[in-house]
Each structure stands twice: as C-alpha cells, then as structure tokens.
Design a protein around this motif. Structure first.
Motif, PDB file in Angstrom:
ATOM      1  N   TYR A  53      -7.121  41.817 -22.471  1.00  0.00           N
ATOM      2  CA  TYR A  53      -6.119  42.582 -21.611  1.00  0.00           C
ATOM      3  C   TYR A  53      -4.989  41.720 -20.794  1.00  0.00           C
ATOM      4  N   ASN A  54      -5.352  40.301 -20.796  1.00  0.00           N
ATOM      5  CA  ASN A  54      -4.350  39.342 -20.465  1.00  0.00           C
ATOM      6  C   ASN A  54      -3.357  39.094 -21.407  1.00  0.00           C
ATOM      7  N   ARG A  56      -2.665  41.552 -23.797  1.00  0.00           N
ATOM      8  CA  ARG A  56      -1.737  42.681 -23.821  1.00  0.00           C
ATOM      9  C   ARG A  56      -0.689  42.771 -22.677  1.00  0.00           C
ATOM     10  N   ARG A  57      -1.103  42.198 -21.354  1.00  0.00           N
ATOM     11  CA  ARG A  57      -0.279  42.224 -20.316  1.00  0.00           C
ATOM     12  C   ARG A  57       0.783  41.183 -20.552  1.00  0.00           C
ATOM     13  N   LYS A  58       0.555  40.241 -21.103  1.00  0.00           N
ATOM     14  CA  LYS A  58       1.636  39.148 -21.203  1.00  0.00           C
ATOM     15  C   LYS A  58       2.815  39.667 -22.222  1.00  0.00           C
ATOM     16  N   ASP A  89       0.582  50.923 -20.358  1.00  0.00           N
ATOM     17  CA  ASP A  89       1.906  50.132 -19.961  1.00  0.00           C
ATOM     18  C   ASP A  89       2.522  51.069 -19.141  1.00  0.00           C
ATOM     19  N   LEU A 107      -2.280  49.078 -17.135  1.00  0.00           N
ATOM     20  CA  LEU A 107      -2.379  47.656 -17.591  1.00  0.00           C
ATOM     21  C   LEU A 107      -2.238  46.664 -16.279  1.00  0.00           C
ATOM     22  N   ARG A 108      -1.105  46.706 -15.612  1.00  0.00           N
ATOM     23  CA  ARG A 108      -0.735  45.855 -14.602  1.00  0.00           C
ATOM     24  C   ARG A 108      -1.319  45.917 -13.060  1.00  0.00           C
ATOM     25  N   TRP A 125       0.600  37.979 -15.199  1.00  0.00           N
ATOM     26  CA  TRP A 125      -0.010  38.556 -16.511  1.00  0.00           C
ATOM     27  C   TRP A 125      -1.434  38.100 -16.632  1.00  0.00           C
ATOM     28  N   PRO A 141      -9.984  44.872 -15.294  1.00  0.00           N
ATOM     29  CA  PRO A 141      -8.660  45.677 -15.361  1.00  0.00           C
ATOM     30  C   PRO A 141      -8.730  47.348 -15.250  1.00  0.00           C
TER      31      PRO A 141
END
Ligand code: APR
Length: 228
Positions: A53-54, A56-58, A89, A107-108, A125, A141
């Motif tokens: 997930y990090n 994806r977030r980045k 997202d 995600l955030r 991120w 997450p």
C-alpha cells in the motif's frame, strides 16, 4: 435536476497512470491478492502488506486526475451527480466532484486495528509497523480487504435505488457486493457502461455501451445526456 449515479472502478484512474487489477499487466498478476489484501495476509506478513500500500500511495501522490474525472466533476453543473467508487484513490475528489462514496476505503487514510472508528489521514506516503493509533494499537490501511465486509454497501444500494441515470465506468464488475449494486437501479433508469473492453453483465439488455476509455467516453456520455 436528474440524479446521475456513477459506479467507478480501477479503469477510471488508468489514464492517470494507476494500474487496474485484472487486466494483463494488472496488479493481481504481479501480486497475490490473498497475500497483500486480505486479513490472512496481514496476519502473516504485515511488512509486505504495508509495503504494497505504501507503493500504491506513493504512486497516487504523483498521479493527477484525468479528463474522465474532470468530465464527471463538470457534469455537476447540469445533474445531481453521486459517485460510488471502488477506487481507493482520491482522484474524483481532486477533480472537484463533491459527492463521493468510497466502497473499498481510502488509500490516504489509516485505521486502528482495534477500534475501527479511529481513522486518520496519512501524512505523505508511508504507513509503517510501529505507527500507532491514540490507544496504542498498530494502524492498518483504511481499505476493505478480500473477505471483509463492505460497510458502505447499504448506503450505496440506497443511493443507486434513487438514480434517474446509472453509469458504470472502468470496472470489470467481478467483485461483489459492489457489482450487485446494478440490481438496485430502478427499471426506468437507463444504464450506461464506459469501458474500452467488453464487460459482461448478464441479463441487462438495456445497457448502452460506450466502448471507449473513460477520458473520451465521458464526452460521448455528456452528448447522450443532452437527449435525456
Ligand atoms: N477507461 C475505462 N475503463 C478502463 C480503462 C480506461 N482507460 N482501462 C481499463 N479499463 C477497464 C478494464 O477493461 C476493466 O473492465 O477497467 C476495468 C478494470 O477492472 P478491474 O481491474 O477488475 O478493477 P475493478 O473492477 O475496479 O476491481 C474491483 O477488485 O481488486 C479489487 O478492491 C479492488 O476495488 C477493486 C475491486
């Protein structure tokens, strides 16, 4: 104003550079969904899940909304638009849409592993092992994993049941209960599907298919809506 209810999926954000799941080259080809997106995966290897997930977030922080997202935001001038998204997202938000229900989480954001009401914005991120909620439990997450309930599904079904027009964009309609939302569309409401590939939705002969990517397909949709 007529009410347009939109069900969006990963294809909505494909033109923003975010990968879909089930296509060739999709995320579930590279990763085992049960290892990175299930409660069992979290039990077995938190680091791996957090890393997934990090990453994806980045990528999300570097991505921008595409013409599809902006087209839906613009539609609010003439319609009461309610977006129900399977995407985690925030590109609908960043494009300016004002009414968005996230079925599969965000995600955030992070959430406490012991108290699901404790939800936090993630700064940057990274979410790491050792990041704790205010009660001292590990944060995870804020996403719905396979095998978990979808808390927003009832609210989504109610929204769908009030649609004058229903639009499906960029989802393979493989994942339930989200895919089952179509059964709540009133019989009088036309259903549109925007997708460059064939989406199999059995039993719905009244569907109007716009076989294009989201960015371009939205323009066709807006033209169609001029006749509604
Ligand atoms: N514009 C519109 N649609 C597109 C585009 C594009 N540019 N590119 C691809 N698509 C379509 C594909 O043809 C496919 O039908 O987007 C769809 C993506 O399908 P999936 O990868 O299955 O994604 P989605 O339906 O959103 O997955 C549902 O599954 O893995 C879980 O929780 C995850 O929310 C996700 C859920």
């Amino acid at each position: 104003m007529k009410k347009v209810v939109v069900l969006s999926g990963a294809g909505m954000s494909a033109e923003s550079g975010l990968r879909t799941f089930r296509e060739m080259g999709g995320l579930w080809e590279e990763y085992d969904v049960y290892e990175v997106a299930s409660p069992g995966g979290w039990e077995r290897d938190r680091q791996m899940v957090l890393r997934f997930y990090n990453e994806r977030r980045k990528q999300l922080l570097e991505a921008l909304p595409n013409p599809g997202h902006f087209g839906l935001a613009k539609l609010e001038k003439d319609f009461d638009v309610q977006i129900i998204t399977q995407n985690i997202d925030d590109l609908h938000e960043r494009a300016g849409s004002t009414s968005i229900l996230h079925l599969h989480g965000e995600l955030r954001k992070s959430r406490s592993t012991t108290d699901p009401d404790l939800i936090y914005d993630i700064d940057g991120w990274e979410l790491n092992e050792g990041d704790l909620c205010e009660k001292g439990s590990q944060l995870r997450p804020h996403v719905v994993w396979f095998g978990e309930a979808v808390p927003a599904i009832q609210e989504a079904a109610e929204i769908v049941s009030t649609a004058d027009l229903f639009v499906i964009i960029g989802t393979s309609m493989n994942v339930y209960p989200a895919a089952g939302l179509i059964d709540h569309v009133p019989e009088t409401a036309p259903i549109y599907v925007i997708d460059p590939n064939e989406v199999s939705i059995p039993g719905y002969s009244r569907i109007k298919v716009i076989r294009k990517k989201a960015g371009e397909g939205i323009d066709d949709l807006i033209n169609e809506f001029k006749n509604e």
